[in-house]
Design a protein around this motif. Structure first.
Motif, short mmCIF file in Angstrom:
data_model
loop_
_atom_site.label_atom_id
_atom_site.label_comp_id
_atom_site.label_asym_id
_atom_site.label_seq_id
_atom_site.Cartn_x
_atom_site.Cartn_y
_atom_site.Cartn_z
N THR A 11 0.84 -1.20 0.00
CA THR A 11 0.00 0.00 0.00
C THR A 11 0.88 1.25 0.00
O THR A 11 1.90 1.30 0.68
CB THR A 11 -0.92 0.02 1.23
N PRO A 12 0.51 2.27 -0.76
CA PRO A 12 1.28 3.52 -0.78
C PRO A 12 1.26 4.19 0.60
O PRO A 12 0.26 4.13 1.31
CB PRO A 12 0.55 4.38 -1.82
N ILE A 13 2.34 4.85 0.95
CA ILE A 13 2.44 5.47 2.27
C ILE A 13 1.38 6.56 2.51
O ILE A 13 0.96 6.75 3.66
CB ILE A 13 3.87 6.00 2.52
N PRO A 14 0.88 7.28 1.47
CA PRO A 14 -0.16 8.27 1.76
C PRO A 14 -1.46 7.68 2.30
O PRO A 14 -2.32 8.43 2.78
CB PRO A 14 -0.38 8.95 0.40
N THR A 15 -1.62 6.35 2.24
CA THR A 15 -2.83 5.75 2.82
C THR A 15 -2.89 5.97 4.33
O THR A 15 -3.94 5.77 4.94
CB THR A 15 -2.90 4.24 2.53
N SER A 16 -1.79 6.41 4.93
CA SER A 16 -1.81 6.70 6.37
C SER A 16 -2.74 7.87 6.70
O SER A 16 -3.03 8.11 7.87
CB SER A 16 -0.40 7.00 6.88
#
Length: 209
Positions: free
Chosen positions: A149-154
């Protein structure tokens, strides 16, 4: 007689910047602002600063989306731009969410270990993308999918913390309470960060639109 070698062209950071890179810096600045807001909350306990921190992470996400769109629109990208993007993402979507979580009350020893793990996963995820982007790209040079999953999903975790702040579920009132293990504290809510980090470094394929 040997021919003198021409001096290598001096690298000029400002001249090498493209329009998209300035938006990437906007991403990083918003991430740093979120850190300041989270730390201010720790000193003042004014919940408004948690809202500010969450809003700045959202603003960082907007800058992150725009820099990619601008780069594609202008058909200008560079290795420096890619590195800038990764460094900005580490700040805004790795370190900032972890510090916001810490400010919200996840301050036990196990909480800190999990939050550090989350950031380490984010850094590793971005490093893996940078070194594998070329091999993952199709004939048109574009990456077709993400691995992990891409880190901006945080941003989802940050939104959850903002909701907790709105409902007064901070500190001792944090959702799911706390557990003592070997004399040290674990807030079960922090396990969402462990799950998010693990998904980042997983091999699941997510189409890139």
């Amino acid at each position: 007689m040997t021919t003198p070698q021409p001096h290598p062209k001096r690298f000029s950071m400002i001249r090498e910047f493209h329009l998209a890179d300035w938006f990437t810096l906007g991403n990083a600045v918003c991430g740093v602002g979120a850190l300041f807001s989270a730390m201010t909350y720790l000193g003042t306990r004014e919940v408004l600063h948690i809202y500010f921190a969450a809003a700045l992470v959202l603003a960082a996400l907007i800058f992150d989306v725009l820099d990619g769109r601008i780069a594609r629109w202008r058909q200008k990208s560079s290795a420096m731009g890619r590195e800038l993007d990764s460094l900005a993402d580490v700040i805004s979507f790795g370190v900032a969410p972890a510090i916001i979580a810490y400010g919200c009350g996840m301050q036990g020893l196990y909480d800190r270990v999990v939050l550090a793990y989350f950031v380490a996963c984010g850094v590793s995820r971005l490093a893996r993308y940078n070194v594998t982007a070329e091999s993952l790209s199709g004939d048109d040079g574009k990456v077709k999918y993400f691995e992990g999953t891409p880190i901006p999903t945080s941003i989802v975790l940050v939104g959850l913390l903002a909701l907790a702040a709105y409902m007064g579920a901070l500190g001792e009132n944090l959702w799911f309470g706390k557990v003592l293990i070997g004399g040290f504290t674990l807030h079960p809510l922090v396990l969402l960060f462990a799950a998010s980090g693990s998904l980042m470094i997983s091999r699941i394929r997510i189409p890139k639109f």
